[in-house]
Design an enzyme around this catalytic site. Structure first.
Site, PDB file in Angstrom:
ATOM      1  N   LYS A 184       0.853  -1.199   0.000  1.00 57.03           N
ATOM      2  CA  LYS A 184       0.000   0.000   0.000  1.00 57.03           C
ATOM      3  C   LYS A 184       0.884   1.242   0.000  1.00 57.03           C
ATOM      4  O   LYS A 184       1.562   1.529   0.986  1.00 57.03           O
ATOM      5  CB  LYS A 184      -0.909   0.039   1.230  1.00 57.03           C
ATOM      6  CG  LYS A 184      -1.973   1.123   1.062  1.00 57.03           C
ATOM      7  CD  LYS A 184      -2.606   1.540   2.366  1.00 57.03           C
ATOM      8  CE  LYS A 184      -1.783   2.561   3.118  1.00 57.03           C
ATOM      9  NZ  LYS A 184      -1.635   3.854   2.408  1.00 57.03           N
ATOM     10  N   GLU A 258      10.229   0.688  10.359  1.00 55.26           N
ATOM     11  CA  GLU A 258      11.221   1.743  10.100  1.00 55.26           C
ATOM     12  C   GLU A 258      10.511   3.058  10.385  1.00 55.26           C
ATOM     13  O   GLU A 258       9.633   3.462   9.627  1.00 55.26           O
ATOM     14  CB  GLU A 258      11.676   1.710   8.638  1.00 55.26           C
ATOM     15  CG  GLU A 258      12.319   0.416   8.193  1.00 55.26           C
ATOM     16  CD  GLU A 258      13.794   0.325   8.546  1.00 55.26           C
ATOM     17  OE1 GLU A 258      14.337   1.292   9.121  1.00 55.26           O
ATOM     18  OE2 GLU A 258      14.387  -0.719   8.262  1.00 55.26           O
ATOM     19  N   CYS A 292      13.680  10.447   6.850  1.00 58.08           N
ATOM     20  CA  CYS A 292      13.634   9.876   8.196  1.00 58.08           C
ATOM     21  C   CYS A 292      14.965  10.039   8.922  1.00 58.08           C
ATOM     22  O   CYS A 292      15.002  10.233  10.123  1.00 58.08           O
ATOM     23  CB  CYS A 292      13.240   8.414   8.125  1.00 58.08           C
ATOM     24  SG  CYS A 292      14.266   7.492   6.982  1.00 58.08           S
ATOM     25  N   GLU A 389      10.410  15.316  15.889  1.00 57.12           N
ATOM     26  CA  GLU A 389      10.710  15.235  14.468  1.00 57.12           C
ATOM     27  C   GLU A 389       9.839  16.256  13.729  1.00 57.12           C
ATOM     28  O   GLU A 389       8.616  16.200  13.818  1.00 57.12           O
ATOM     29  CB  GLU A 389      10.412  13.827  13.959  1.00 57.12           C
ATOM     30  CG  GLU A 389      10.780  13.635  12.509  1.00 57.12           C
ATOM     31  CD  GLU A 389      10.436  12.245  11.990  1.00 57.12           C
ATOM     32  OE1 GLU A 389       9.326  11.775  12.252  1.00 57.12           O
ATOM     33  OE2 GLU A 389      11.291  11.648  11.323  1.00 57.12           O
TER      34      GLU A 389
END
Ligand code: NAD
Length: 499
Positions: A184, A258, A292, A389
Site C-alpha cells: 500500500k 522503520e 527519516c 521530528e
C-alpha cells in the site's frame, strides 16, 4: 525575454500516461487493474501547483482481501521458481526501472514535490540498484541461506517521502526470498507505485506476485488486520508504528518497523567547515527535510560555532526554493498542506519556547506548498525543536564543548536512526561514532545509502533492517529440521528390537 539555464523537465510523457488511464486508477490485483467504477476515490495532487493529477481508489475490505488471496495463490509457484528463476525476474524489473527512469522521476516529482534533480539522480537510480542487488541475493539464496524458507504473503506499507524508493526497499528483498506481496503506497503519492505495477506486468512477473492496493491509513489498517498475511513491513511515523505493533501483537505475524528520527549532525572544531556546510545542505535540505534520517539537529563545537553558522547562512541564501520540475531547484514543495501545517505548528511552538528563527531573504513561491530553509538557534536540549521530528526543512542548532558532551547531546533523543560526525581527526571521529546510539553513523558524509548495507533504527526509530544480508533475513524463516525416518526403532541392550 531570453531565459538562460536548463528548461524545466518535460512532463509530457507523464501526462500521456496519466491520460491513458483517464486519470483514474483502480488497484493492481492478480496482474490486472480492478474496476474503477463505483467505490470510493480520492485525489492526488501536485503540491507545487495544487493541480489534481489523478483520482485514486480507496481500498476497502474487498480490495485488500482480493489482493491477499491473489498473493497467497501465487506464492507457492513463485517460491518454486527457485532463486535463479526469481533472479531473472528481479533483473528484468531493474532493467525496466532504468528504461522508464525518466517517466518515473517526473511522476515522483509531480506527485511528491521533490526536485527533479533528486528524483532523477538519486531516487530512481537507487531503485534500480536495489532491484539489481536483490536479484543477486535471489541468485545466491540457496547457498547463502541454506535451510531457510520464505515467510509467505507480506503486507507492506510505505510513506510518501521516497515513494518509489521505499517500495523498492520493501518489494525487492521480499520477492528475492520467495514471498509475494501486497503493498500500500501512501495516499499523497501513489502514482509511481501504480506505474511500477505496469512494469511488473511488462517484466512478465507471474500474476499475484506483486499487488498494489491504494488508500489511506484505513486501507493500511485492513492489511495489518488481515489474518492471511504472514508479515507486515512498515515504514512511516513512530505513532502509526506503535499502533501496528499493538495490533500485530500475539497474531503470529512477523513485523519490521522503520520509523522516525531526530538525527544529530556533529561538527567538531577541526572539521573542514566548507565540506561540513555542504553536508548540512544534504542532511536537512535534501527532499525538503522530509527524510527519516535527516540531520535535523546541528551540534557545533563552541570554538567554530559562530564561524560555522555564518558560513551556513551565506550558503542558505543561495538555495533556490521553487518549481520542482526546474533542474536548478534545490528545495521543492512540501508534500501536502497538512504536512506544512505540522511544520508551522512545531516551529511556532519552538519560537514560543525561546528558539531564534532565521530564514534567508529570498521569498518562497507565492502559490503551492513551500517552506523556506530554516534555522532554529538557541535551542535548549529539552525543547520541542530539539526533541520532536519536524520532517521539514528546519534545522535546530545547539553547541557543545567536549566530545563527551557531543555524545551526550547526540543521544539525548527517543530516536536512534542515524548520525553524522565531522572532524579531520579520524581518531576522534572513530571514537565518537560507536558511542552514538544510531543505526547508521556517517563520518564526514551524510545520507549515504547502499542496497548492500543494513539500514534501520534503535529505540523509537524502529526495529528490523532493510538492505544487505540483515534485510534478507527479515523475509526468511529457518526451515524446520526434517523429522527422523519412521522406520528407526530403538534397540535394547541385547540388540533385539523392542516392540
Ligand atoms: P504515516 O505513519 O502517517 O504513514 C505511513 C503509511 O502508513 C502511509 O501509507 C499511511 O497511509 C499508512 N497508515 C496510516 N495509518 C495507518 C494505520 N493505522 N495502519 C496502517 N497503516 C497506516 O507516516 P508518513 O507521514 O507517511 O511518513 C513520515 C514518517 O515516516 C516520518 O516519521 C519518517 O521519519 C518516517 N520514515 C521512516 C523511514 C525509515 O526508514 N526509518 C523512512 C521514511 C520515512
Amino acid at each position: 525575454t531570453m531565459e538562460y539555464g536548463p528548461a524545466p523537465e518535460d512532463r509530457g510523457p507523464a501526462d500521456t500516461w496519466l491520460e491513458s488511464h483517464k486519470r483514474t486508477f483502480g488497484h493492481f490485483i492478480d496482474g490486472k487493474w480492478s474496476a474503477v467504477k463505483g467505490g470510493a476515490h480520492f485525489e492526488t495532487c501536485n503540491p507545487a501547483t495544487g493541480e489534481v493529477l489523478a483520482s485514486i481508489a480507496q481500498g476497502g475490505d474487498k480490495a485488500v482481501g482480493d489482493a491477499v488471496r491473489a498473493a497467497r495463490r501465487a506464492q507457492p509457484g513463485w517460491a518454486a521458481l527457485g532463486g535463479a528463476g526469481r533472479a531473472r525476474h528481479l533483473y528484468a524489473l531493474a532493467r525496466l526501472v532504468q528504461k522508464h527512469a525518466r517517466i518515473l522521476a517526473v511522476l515522483e516529482t509531480l506527485d511528491n514535490g521533490k526536485p527533479i534533480r533528486e528524483s532523477r539522480d538519486i531516487d530512481v537510480p537507487l531503485v534500480a540498484r536495489h532491484f539489481y542487488h536483490h536479484a543477486g541475493w535471489a541468485q545466491l539464496i540457496e547457498d547463502e541461506f541454506p535451510a531457510h524458507r520464505p515467510l509467505g504473503v507480506i503486507g507492506q506499507i510505505v510513506p510518501w517521502n521516497f515513494p518509489l524508493l521505499m517500495l523498492a526497499w520493501k518489494i525487492a528483498p521480499a520477492l528475492a526470498a520467495g514471498n509475494t506481496v501486497v503493498l500500500k503506497p501512501a495516499e499523497y503519492t501513489p502514482l509511481t507505485a501504480l506505474r511500477f505495477a505496469e512494469i511488473c506486468a511488462e517484466a512478465g512477473l507471474p500474476a499475484g506476485v506483486v499487488n498494489i492496493v491504494t488508500g489511506d491509513g484505513r486501507t493500511g489498517a485492513l492489511l495489518v488486520e488481515n489474518e492471511a498475511v504472514d508479515k507486515i513491513a512498515f515504514t512511516g511515523s513512530t505513532e502509526v508504528g506503535r499502533i501496528i505493533r499493538q495490533k500485530t501483537a500475539g497474531s503470529g505475524k512477523k513485523l519490521s518497523l522503520e520509523l522516525g528520527g531526530k538525527s544529530p549532525f556533529i561538527v567538531f572544531d577541526d572539521a573542514d567547515l566548507d565540506s561540513a556546510v555542504e553536508g548540512v545542505v544534504d542532511a536537512i535540505w535534501f527532499n525538503q527535510g522530509q527524510v527519516c534520517c535527516a540531520g535535523s539537529r546541528l551540534l557545533i563545537q563552541e570554538g567554530v560555532a559562530a564561524r560555522f553558522t555564518e558560513k551556513l547562512k551565506a550558503r542558505m541564501e543561495t538555495l533556490r526554493v521553487g518549481d520542482p520540475l526546474d533542474k536548478c531547484t534545490d528545495i521543492g514543495a512540501i508534500v501536502d498542506a497538512r504536512q506544512l501545517d505540522g511544520i508551522n505548528e512545531i516551529v511556532g511552538r519552538s519560537v514560543a519556547q525561546g528558539a531564534r528563527l532565521w530564514q534567508p531573504a529570498a521569498p518562497c513561491p507565492s502559490t503551492g506548498i513551500f517552506y523556506p530553509p530554516t534555522l532554529l538557534e538557541d535551542v535548549t536540549t529539552s525543547s520541542i525543536a530539539a526533541q520532536e521530528e519536524i520532517f521539514g526543512p528546519v534545522l535546530a542548532v545547539m553547541t557543545f564543548r567536549t566530545p563527551e558532551e557531543a555524545v551526550a547531546l547526540a543521544n539525548n533523543t527517543r530516536y536512534g536512526l542515524a548520525a553524522s560526525v565531522w572532524s579531520e581527526n579520524i581518531n576522534l571521529a572513530l571514537g565518537v561514532a560507536p558511542a552514538i546510539k544510531a543505526g547508521s553513523v556517517w563520518i564526514n558524509s551524510t545520507n549515504m545509502f547502499d542496497a548492500a548495507v543494513g539500514f534501520g533504527g534503535y529505540r523509537q526509530s524502529g526495529f528490523g533492517r532493510e538492505g544487505g544480508r540483515e534485510g534478507m533475513a527479515e523475509y526468511l524463516r529457518p526451515e524446520p529440521i526434517p523429522s527422523a525416518p519412521k522406520a528407526v526403532r530403538a534397540k535394547d541392550a541385547a540388540g533385539k528390537t523392542k516392540p
